[in-house]
Design a protein around this motif. Sequence first.
Motif, short mmCIF file in Angstrom:
data_model
loop_
_atom_site.label_atom_id
_atom_site.label_comp_id
_atom_site.label_asym_id
_atom_site.label_seq_id
_atom_site.Cartn_x
_atom_site.Cartn_y
_atom_site.Cartn_z
N PHE A 28 9.99 9.73 -8.88
CA PHE A 28 9.05 8.70 -9.29
C PHE A 28 8.94 8.59 -10.80
O PHE A 28 8.52 7.58 -11.33
N ALA A 29 9.31 9.65 -11.50
CA ALA A 29 9.17 9.65 -12.95
C ALA A 29 10.32 8.93 -13.65
O ALA A 29 10.28 8.70 -14.85
N GLN A 30 11.36 8.57 -12.89
CA GLN A 30 12.52 7.95 -13.50
C GLN A 30 12.16 6.60 -14.12
O GLN A 30 11.22 5.94 -13.71
N ALA A 31 12.94 6.18 -15.11
CA ALA A 31 12.71 4.89 -15.76
C ALA A 31 13.01 3.77 -14.78
O ALA A 31 13.88 3.89 -13.92
N ILE A 32 12.28 2.66 -14.93
CA ILE A 32 12.48 1.52 -14.06
C ILE A 32 13.52 0.60 -14.71
O ILE A 32 13.28 0.06 -15.79
N ASP A 230 10.24 5.81 -0.23
CA ASP A 230 11.68 6.02 -0.34
C ASP A 230 12.34 4.84 -1.06
O ASP A 230 13.27 5.02 -1.86
N PHE A 231 11.84 3.64 -0.82
CA PHE A 231 12.37 2.46 -1.50
C PHE A 231 12.01 2.47 -2.98
O PHE A 231 12.83 2.10 -3.84
N LEU A 232 10.82 2.94 -3.31
CA LEU A 232 10.40 3.05 -4.71
C LEU A 232 11.34 3.99 -5.47
O LEU A 232 11.70 3.73 -6.62
N ALA A 233 11.70 5.09 -4.83
CA ALA A 233 12.55 6.08 -5.49
C ALA A 233 14.00 5.61 -5.61
O ALA A 233 14.66 5.85 -6.62
N GLU A 234 14.48 4.92 -4.57
CA GLU A 234 15.89 4.53 -4.54
C GLU A 234 16.17 3.22 -5.26
O GLU A 234 17.23 3.05 -5.87
N LYS A 235 15.23 2.27 -5.21
CA LYS A 235 15.48 0.93 -5.77
C LYS A 235 14.31 0.44 -6.64
O LYS A 235 13.74 -0.62 -6.40
N PRO A 236 13.93 1.20 -7.66
CA PRO A 236 12.80 0.78 -8.50
C PRO A 236 13.05 -0.56 -9.20
O PRO A 236 12.11 -1.33 -9.44
N LEU A 325 -2.60 6.67 -4.23
CA LEU A 325 -2.24 5.50 -3.43
C LEU A 325 -1.73 4.35 -4.28
O LEU A 325 -0.82 3.62 -3.90
N ILE A 326 -2.31 4.15 -5.47
CA ILE A 326 -1.95 3.03 -6.32
C ILE A 326 -0.96 3.44 -7.39
O ILE A 326 -1.20 4.38 -8.14
N ASP A 327 0.16 2.75 -7.45
CA ASP A 327 1.20 3.02 -8.44
C ASP A 327 1.23 1.84 -9.42
O ASP A 327 1.68 0.74 -9.07
N THR A 328 0.77 2.07 -10.63
CA THR A 328 0.65 0.99 -11.63
C THR A 328 1.90 0.84 -12.49
O THR A 328 1.96 -0.05 -13.34
N ARG A 329 2.90 1.69 -12.31
CA ARG A 329 4.06 1.69 -13.20
C ARG A 329 4.78 0.35 -13.24
O ARG A 329 5.28 -0.07 -14.29
N PHE A 330 4.80 -0.35 -12.12
CA PHE A 330 5.60 -1.56 -12.05
C PHE A 330 4.91 -2.75 -12.71
O PHE A 330 5.58 -3.56 -13.37
N VAL A 331 3.60 -2.86 -12.56
CA VAL A 331 2.91 -3.95 -13.27
C VAL A 331 2.88 -3.64 -14.77
O VAL A 331 2.91 -4.56 -15.60
N GLU A 332 2.82 -2.37 -15.10
CA GLU A 332 2.82 -1.99 -16.52
C GLU A 332 4.18 -2.25 -17.16
O GLU A 332 4.27 -2.54 -18.36
N ALA A 333 5.24 -2.17 -16.37
CA ALA A 333 6.59 -2.38 -16.89
C ALA A 333 6.96 -3.86 -16.94
O ALA A 333 8.00 -4.24 -17.47
N PHE A 334 6.10 -4.69 -16.36
CA PHE A 334 6.41 -6.13 -16.25
C PHE A 334 6.43 -6.81 -17.62
O PHE A 334 5.56 -6.58 -18.44
#
Length: 334
Positions: A28-32, A230-236, A325-334
């Motif tokens: 989960f820590a990997q770069a998007i 699993d999708f978050l980890a494989e296809k961020p 439960l809430i993963d904010t990494r993707f909206v923050e990376a937007f």
Amino acid sequence: MNWTFNRRQILQAGAATLAMTGISKAAFAQAIPTTPEAGAIKMAIEPWLGYGQWHIAAKKGLFAAAGLPDVEVINFNTDADLNAALAAGQVQCGNIATHTAMAFAAAGLPIKIIALLDVSMTADAMITDGSITSVADLKGKQVAFEEGTTSHILLNYALAQNGMTLDDVQKVPMPASDAGSALIAGKVPVAVTYEPYLTLAMQQNPKVKMLYSAGENPGLISDVFVVREDFLAEKPGQVLALLKAWDASVADYKADTAGGRAIISEAVGAKPEELATAFDGVTYYTIGENKTQLTGDFVNKVVPEVKKAALSAGLLSADVDLAKLIDTRFVEAF
């Protein structure tokens, strides 16, 4: 395309998936990546106006524009079927009610909330054939609603506000898509459902009136976009691209509201003129707005109220760690 599982099978599927994936914190820590990975995506959806931006994305090529040429939006008629497919890994992502996401987390199922999609005001409501004029009059009456859904939450909340519980009414369980029809057919005096079924019922019979809506407690009925871990980890990169497609759809909807509503209406099985006012009961959120919501009002105000209502309705049996439960990494990376 539907998959049906009972609750025991859902829990078993979720536990098995967790064991097999062995997802680590390092993953989960990997770069998007800004460029999405290759591969098809299956997304679960229901005929609800709040999820309509995905239909615009499909119709106007916004998935492809975001780098996702193969997104299959799979429609389900009931919450139970959608939830089972998501839990069993038949789809990688889905659109579900906030309380459902909490219940998944409480059961240990591998999903994360990635974005807040919409909040319903008058688009989720209780309607009556005219024989009942207040929630207080519901005692002993038949009420049609889909158990375990937003309709369940809304009914329980309305009853509690009037000193009653679900035991004070005659429950008539059925899919939300059938509740309005049951009311029109005279089978029940009250139904709890959502758009487009609310408007269609009121148009078919002028005696049908709205008795109580989600607007009584703004945010109580809200929906989120969830993704399997699993999708978050494989296809961020794909996850980020999906949010880009949603945001592009909201922008397109604002620029061409009439055109957007026509696309959504067709997708949910109605005509635009039939839902002229129904859309006004739904608020869509951009990804920019999510940056504030996922660390502000949604988390601090809406979610606690939803959790309280879900516990009261018996739809949530354990506490939920919202930080997990809430993963904010993707909206923050937007």
